[in-house]
Write a protein that holds these residues in place. Structure first.
Motif, PDB file in Angstrom:
ATOM      1  N   LEU A  72     -13.064 -10.597   6.498  1.00 21.21           N
ATOM      2  CA  LEU A  72     -12.849 -10.808   7.922  1.00 21.21           C
ATOM      3  C   LEU A  72     -11.331 -10.872   8.082  1.00 21.21           C
ATOM      4  CD1 LEU A  72     -15.576 -13.455   8.852  1.00 21.21           C
ATOM      5  CD2 LEU A  72     -15.577 -11.009   9.348  1.00 21.21           C
ATOM      6  N   CYS A  73     -10.775  -9.944   8.832  1.00 24.94           N
ATOM      7  CA  CYS A  73      -9.325  -9.723   8.818  1.00 24.94           C
ATOM      8  C   CYS A  73      -8.601 -10.518   9.899  1.00 24.94           C
ATOM      9  CB  CYS A  73      -9.033  -8.235   9.014  1.00 24.94           C
ATOM     10  SG  CYS A  73      -9.799  -7.173   7.771  1.00 24.94           S
ATOM     11  N   TRP A  74      -7.505 -11.162   9.507  1.00 20.86           N
ATOM     12  CA  TRP A  74      -6.652 -11.904  10.431  1.00 20.86           C
ATOM     13  C   TRP A  74      -5.199 -11.609  10.072  1.00 20.86           C
ATOM     14  CZ3 TRP A  74      -8.250 -17.345  12.455  1.00 20.86           C
ATOM     15  CH2 TRP A  74      -7.346 -17.782  13.426  1.00 20.86           C
ATOM     16  N   PRO A  75      -4.702 -10.396  10.327  1.00 22.95           N
ATOM     17  CA  PRO A  75      -3.322 -10.054   9.980  1.00 22.95           C
ATOM     18  C   PRO A  75      -2.329 -10.820  10.832  1.00 22.95           C
ATOM     19  CG  PRO A  75      -4.298  -8.303  11.276  1.00 22.95           C
ATOM     20  CD  PRO A  75      -5.399  -9.282  10.991  1.00 22.95           C
ATOM     21  N   HIS A  84      -5.459 -12.789   5.602  1.00 18.45           N
ATOM     22  CA  HIS A  84      -4.349 -12.233   6.378  1.00 18.45           C
ATOM     23  C   HIS A  84      -4.106 -10.765   6.038  1.00 18.45           C
ATOM     24  CE1 HIS A  84      -2.639 -12.905   2.495  1.00 18.45           C
ATOM     25  NE2 HIS A  84      -1.412 -12.586   2.854  1.00 18.45           N
ATOM     26  N   CYS A  85      -4.815 -10.250   5.038  1.00 17.80           N
ATOM     27  CA  CYS A  85      -4.738  -8.841   4.629  1.00 17.80           C
ATOM     28  C   CYS A  85      -3.413  -8.470   3.984  1.00 17.80           C
ATOM     29  CB  CYS A  85      -5.031  -7.896   5.801  1.00 17.80           C
ATOM     30  SG  CYS A  85      -6.606  -8.201   6.610  1.00 17.80           S
ATOM     31  N   GLY A  86      -2.743  -9.419   3.326  1.00 18.01           N
ATOM     32  CA  GLY A  86      -1.625  -9.042   2.475  1.00 18.01           C
ATOM     33  C   GLY A  86      -2.130  -8.117   1.376  1.00 18.01           C
ATOM     34  N   TRP A  87      -1.252  -7.264   0.847  1.00 17.85           N
ATOM     35  CA  TRP A  87      -1.745  -6.240  -0.079  1.00 17.85           C
ATOM     36  C   TRP A  87      -2.283  -6.838  -1.366  1.00 17.85           C
ATOM     37  CZ3 TRP A  87      -3.740  -1.846   0.527  1.00 17.85           C
ATOM     38  CH2 TRP A  87      -3.919  -0.951  -0.542  1.00 17.85           C
ATOM     39  N   ASN A  88      -1.646  -7.906  -1.896  1.00 20.97           N
ATOM     40  CA  ASN A  88      -2.173  -8.530  -3.109  1.00 20.97           C
ATOM     41  C   ASN A  88      -3.578  -9.071  -2.874  1.00 20.97           C
ATOM     42  OD1 ASN A  88       0.155  -8.154  -4.778  1.00 20.97           O
ATOM     43  ND2 ASN A  88       1.155  -9.831  -3.702  1.00 20.97           N
ATOM     44  N   SER A  89      -3.782  -9.765  -1.758  1.00 22.17           N
ATOM     45  CA  SER A  89      -5.104 -10.297  -1.438  1.00 22.17           C
ATOM     46  C   SER A  89      -6.103  -9.169  -1.206  1.00 22.17           C
ATOM     47  CB  SER A  89      -5.033 -11.195  -0.201  1.00 22.17           C
ATOM     48  OG  SER A  89      -4.334 -12.384  -0.480  1.00 22.17           O
ATOM     49  N   THR A  90      -5.631  -8.090  -0.568  1.00 24.55           N
ATOM     50  CA  THR A  90      -6.516  -6.950  -0.322  1.00 24.55           C
ATOM     51  C   THR A  90      -7.012  -6.360  -1.633  1.00 24.55           C
ATOM     52  OG1 THR A  90      -5.408  -6.436   1.771  1.00 24.55           O
ATOM     53  CG2 THR A  90      -6.647  -4.657   0.724  1.00 24.55           C
ATOM     54  N   ASN A 115      -3.040  -2.591   6.515  1.00 22.06           N
ATOM     55  CA  ASN A 115      -4.042  -2.924   5.500  1.00 22.06           C
ATOM     56  C   ASN A 115      -5.379  -3.228   6.156  1.00 22.06           C
ATOM     57  OD1 ASN A 115      -1.876  -2.720   3.744  1.00 22.06           O
ATOM     58  ND2 ASN A 115      -1.599  -4.921   3.532  1.00 22.06           N
ATOM     59  N   GLN A 116      -5.335  -3.907   7.303  1.00 21.20           N
ATOM     60  CA  GLN A 116      -6.561  -4.159   8.055  1.00 21.20           C
ATOM     61  C   GLN A 116      -7.220  -2.852   8.475  1.00 21.20           C
ATOM     62  OE1 GLN A 116      -7.672  -6.829  11.933  1.00 21.20           O
ATOM     63  NE2 GLN A 116      -6.116  -5.253  12.229  1.00 21.20           N
ATOM     64  N   SER A 117      -6.425  -1.860   8.880  1.00 21.39           N
ATOM     65  CA  SER A 117      -6.987  -0.567   9.271  1.00 21.39           C
ATOM     66  C   SER A 117      -7.701   0.100   8.107  1.00 21.39           C
ATOM     67  CB  SER A 117      -5.879   0.353   9.797  1.00 21.39           C
ATOM     68  OG  SER A 117      -5.301  -0.168  10.970  1.00 21.39           O
ATOM     69  N   TYR A 118      -7.100   0.009   6.914  1.00 26.40           N
ATOM     70  CA  TYR A 118      -7.787   0.532   5.732  1.00 26.40           C
ATOM     71  C   TYR A 118      -9.119  -0.187   5.524  1.00 26.40           C
ATOM     72  CZ  TYR A 118      -4.220   3.561   3.596  1.00 26.40           C
ATOM     73  OH  TYR A 118      -3.352   4.587   3.310  1.00 26.40           O
ATOM     74  N   ILE A 119      -9.070  -1.526   5.585  1.00 25.19           N
ATOM     75  CA  ILE A 119     -10.255  -2.337   5.308  1.00 25.19           C
ATOM     76  C   ILE A 119     -11.392  -2.033   6.281  1.00 25.19           C
ATOM     77  CG2 ILE A 119     -11.148  -4.721   5.371  1.00 25.19           C
ATOM     78  CD1 ILE A 119      -8.371  -5.580   4.263  1.00 25.19           C
ATOM     79  N   SER A 120     -11.065  -1.977   7.573  1.00 26.24           N
ATOM     80  CA  SER A 120     -12.113  -1.852   8.581  1.00 26.24           C
ATOM     81  C   SER A 120     -12.452  -0.408   8.955  1.00 26.24           C
ATOM     82  CB  SER A 120     -11.713  -2.616   9.847  1.00 26.24           C
ATOM     83  OG  SER A 120     -10.520  -2.089  10.388  1.00 26.24           O
ATOM     84  N   ASP A 121     -11.428   0.481   8.983  1.00 21.53           N
ATOM     85  CA  ASP A 121     -11.658   1.834   9.496  1.00 21.53           C
ATOM     86  C   ASP A 121     -11.869   2.885   8.411  1.00 21.53           C
ATOM     87  OD1 ASP A 121     -11.241   0.694  11.970  1.00 21.53           O
ATOM     88  OD2 ASP A 121      -9.128   1.271  12.055  1.00 21.53           O
ATOM     89  N   ALA A 160       0.849  -1.184   0.000  1.00 19.27           N
ATOM     90  CA  ALA A 160       0.000   0.000   0.000  1.00 19.27           C
ATOM     91  C   ALA A 160       0.888   1.238   0.000  1.00 19.27           C
ATOM     92  CB  ALA A 160      -0.902   0.004   1.234  1.00 19.27           C
ATOM     93  N   VAL A 161       0.414   2.311  -0.639  1.00 16.21           N
ATOM     94  CA  VAL A 161       1.203   3.541  -0.666  1.00 16.21           C
ATOM     95  C   VAL A 161       1.393   4.076   0.751  1.00 16.21           C
ATOM     96  CG1 VAL A 161       1.321   5.902  -1.554  1.00 16.21           C
ATOM     97  CG2 VAL A 161       0.435   4.077  -2.997  1.00 16.21           C
ATOM     98  N   GLY A 162       0.406   3.854   1.624  1.00 14.31           N
ATOM     99  CA  GLY A 162       0.542   4.290   3.013  1.00 14.31           C
ATOM    100  C   GLY A 162       1.750   3.664   3.685  1.00 14.31           C
ATOM    101  N   SER A 163       1.992   2.382   3.411  1.00 16.63           N
ATOM    102  CA  SER A 163       3.152   1.699   3.992  1.00 16.63           C
ATOM    103  C   SER A 163       4.449   2.240   3.421  1.00 16.63           C
ATOM    104  CB  SER A 163       3.050   0.183   3.736  1.00 16.63           C
ATOM    105  OG  SER A 163       1.945  -0.375   4.414  1.00 16.63           O
ATOM    106  N   VAL A 164       4.447   2.565   2.131  1.00 18.86           N
ATOM    107  CA  VAL A 164       5.630   3.165   1.522  1.00 18.86           C
ATOM    108  C   VAL A 164       5.882   4.545   2.132  1.00 18.86           C
ATOM    109  CG1 VAL A 164       6.699   3.935  -0.627  1.00 18.86           C
ATOM    110  CG2 VAL A 164       5.234   1.912  -0.636  1.00 18.86           C
ATOM    111  N   ALA A 165       4.800   5.324   2.308  1.00 15.00           N
ATOM    112  CA  ALA A 165       4.935   6.664   2.885  1.00 15.00           C
ATOM    113  C   ALA A 165       5.526   6.607   4.289  1.00 15.00           C
ATOM    114  CB  ALA A 165       3.579   7.363   2.901  1.00 15.00           C
ATOM    115  N   LEU A 166       5.157   5.581   5.052  1.00 15.69           N
ATOM    116  CA  LEU A 166       5.718   5.432   6.397  1.00 15.69           C
ATOM    117  C   LEU A 166       7.236   5.286   6.340  1.00 15.69           C
ATOM    118  CD1 LEU A 166       5.463   4.985   9.466  1.00 15.69           C
ATOM    119  CD2 LEU A 166       5.109   2.547   8.982  1.00 15.69           C
ATOM    120  N   THR A 167       7.726   4.487   5.384  1.00 16.66           N
ATOM    121  CA  THR A 167       9.177   4.277   5.302  1.00 16.66           C
ATOM    122  C   THR A 167       9.902   5.574   4.938  1.00 16.66           C
ATOM    123  OG1 THR A 167       9.218   3.645   2.941  1.00 16.66           O
ATOM    124  CG2 THR A 167       8.783   1.907   4.537  1.00 16.66           C
TER     125      THR A 167
END
Length: 434
Positions: A370-373, A353-359, A381-387, A133-140
């Motif tokens: 139903l998220c199980w990271p 498991h909310c991997g980005w490809n699966s997402t 990714n779970q936060s994006y999905i649920s929140d 996710a771009v959000g994860s890239v932005a964090l780095t």
């Protein structure tokens, strides 16, 4: 006679990285550009076990040439050993390939930024690709700032317990247990978490250095994060175009069990729970037992992907009598043609498991989660999905349909990802002419 543009693509050797880059390769050759796809020998051998990949390697292969470099690490070795060995071995082999072929551009996984340095050293244009996710890239890219503000230490741990990281009001915050480099149960400063953290540090360098950064997402679903990285070019979702038809999804490391599709054909629309945790994530044996018994108690038809090493990296053991009791209720397989499964009208939800490809695949097919990271970026990714998107856990069906429409339209003619991809293709075609 005009010269055909030729692109080298180099993924990190794991399925979550090979799969999206191979999908990108197939889309690039559809635009008349030649591609050399560089795998490690062990990865290439696993791809050949897939009927689709074997057909494309041994048949006309649509302009893709598969090249390999040797594996000089033990298969059971730690991830850090793999990264270290690759840095020692691959540059020399890539230099040899570059001397034999005229490449206009090298596209490399963002975690392999040193490959982009090889390209630059040889006067070849280069582009970083991120399967996150771009959000994860932005964090780095904000890690240096986190050092300065003393929120994060040099080993990746939060300095203050309970501290959270916020990049903007519109991007979900990260707890320490949810940052991209987190690895639960790893407390050693030289362990897996530290290794992943060091890779994240290198991602920041890649983002800073590259003219183009491409990502498997679309602008509409990650607008705030994309705006933090102006050079980011969202071209996703990278979905196999014929996932509704005969050929299997690109890049699977395991043979896909297509009998699952015939099984789904016999089920009522919107009745089947699909469970899959990707190629790496594992659960404990106790968690595995609870999931099995929960599926049994639900009395809902289920399709469950159970890798041989699913439970804590070991062969999973089912609760006593479970397989006999659910024989008429569910189907258990080792690997699924996931895009086809998610597109099937019988599937009602996706335990993931909310991997980005699966997402991205679940989003595109409009299936609630139903998220199980398990680790790393999966928590965010779970936060994006649920929140943010609200298509998992507390499901809003109307919003789910809306997002399905958004991501599908993004890759259609005139959509944001379609336009970005056309821009990128034009760049690749021009790269060998300049």
């Amino acid at each position: 006679m005009a010269q055909t543009a030729h692109v080298m693509i180099v993924p990190y050797p794991s399925q979550g990285h090979v799969r999206p880059l191979l999908k990108l390769a197939f889309q690039i050759v559809d635009h008349g550009i030649k591609v050399t796809f560089v795998n490690t020998k062990s990865v290439q051998e696993r791809l050949v076990t897939s009927s689709m990949i074997k057909e494309k390697i041994e048949g006309e292969n649509r302009g893709i040439i598969f090249a390999t470099v040797p594996d000089l690490w033990k298969p059971e070795g730690a991830p850090g050993e793999r990264v270290s060995s690759m840095m020692k071995v691959m540059p020399g082999y890539l230099e040899d390939l570059i001397k034999k072929e005229r490449f206009g551009c090298v596209i490399a996984d963002g975690s392999l930024g040193w490959i982009l340095e090889v390209a630059e050293r040889n006067g070849i244009k280069h582009v970083g690709f991120f399967p996150l996710a771009v959000g994860s890239v932005a964090l780095t890219t904000h890690i240096p700032e986190l050092f300065k503000t003393e929120i994060v230490g040099t080993n990746g741990n939060m300095v203050e317990t309970g501290e959270v990281i916020k990049l903007s009001l519109d991007i979900p915050p990260w707890k320490m247990t949810e940052v991209t480099w987190t690895f639960p149960g790893d407390t050693s400063s030289q362990g897996t978490q530290k290794m992943i953290f060091d890779i994240c540090l290198s991602l920041q360098k890649t983002v800073d250095h590259e003219k183009w950064i491409i990502c498997n997402t679309c602008y509409e679903i990650e607008t705030p994060a994309c705006n933090l990285i102006p050079k980011m070019l969202p071209i996703g979702p990278l979905i196999t175009r014929d996932c509704y038809e005969e050929s299997a999804g690109a890049g699977s490391f395991w043979p896909e069990d297509t009998s699952s599709l015939r099984w789904l054909d016999k089920k009522l629309p919107g009745s089947v729970v699909y469970i899959a945790f990707g190629s790496i994530a594992v659960v404990s044996q106790d968690q595995f037992n609870e999931l099995a018994l929960g599926l049994e108690l639900s009395q809902r038809p289920f399709l469950w992907v159970v890798r041989p090493n699913r439970a804590s990296g070991k062969i999973a053991k089912y609760p006593e009598g479970f397989l006999e009791r659910v024989a008429d209720l569910g189907k258990i397989i080792e690997w699924a043609p996931q895009e086809k499964v998610l597109a099937h009208p019988s599937v009602v939800c996706f335990i993931s498991h909310c991997g980005w490809n699966s997402t991205m695949e679940g989003l595109t097919m409009g299936v609630p989660f139903l998220c199980w990271p398990s680790f790393g970026d999966q928590y965010h990714n779970q936060s994006y999905i649920s929140d943010i998107w609200k298509i998992g856990l507390k499901l809003n069906p109307d919003q789910n349909v809306k997002l399905k429409k958004i991501v599908q339209e993004s890759v259609m003619k005139g959509g944001s990802s379609y336009t970005n991809f056309e821009t990128f293709i034009n760049y690749l075609k021009q790269s060998c002419m300049s």
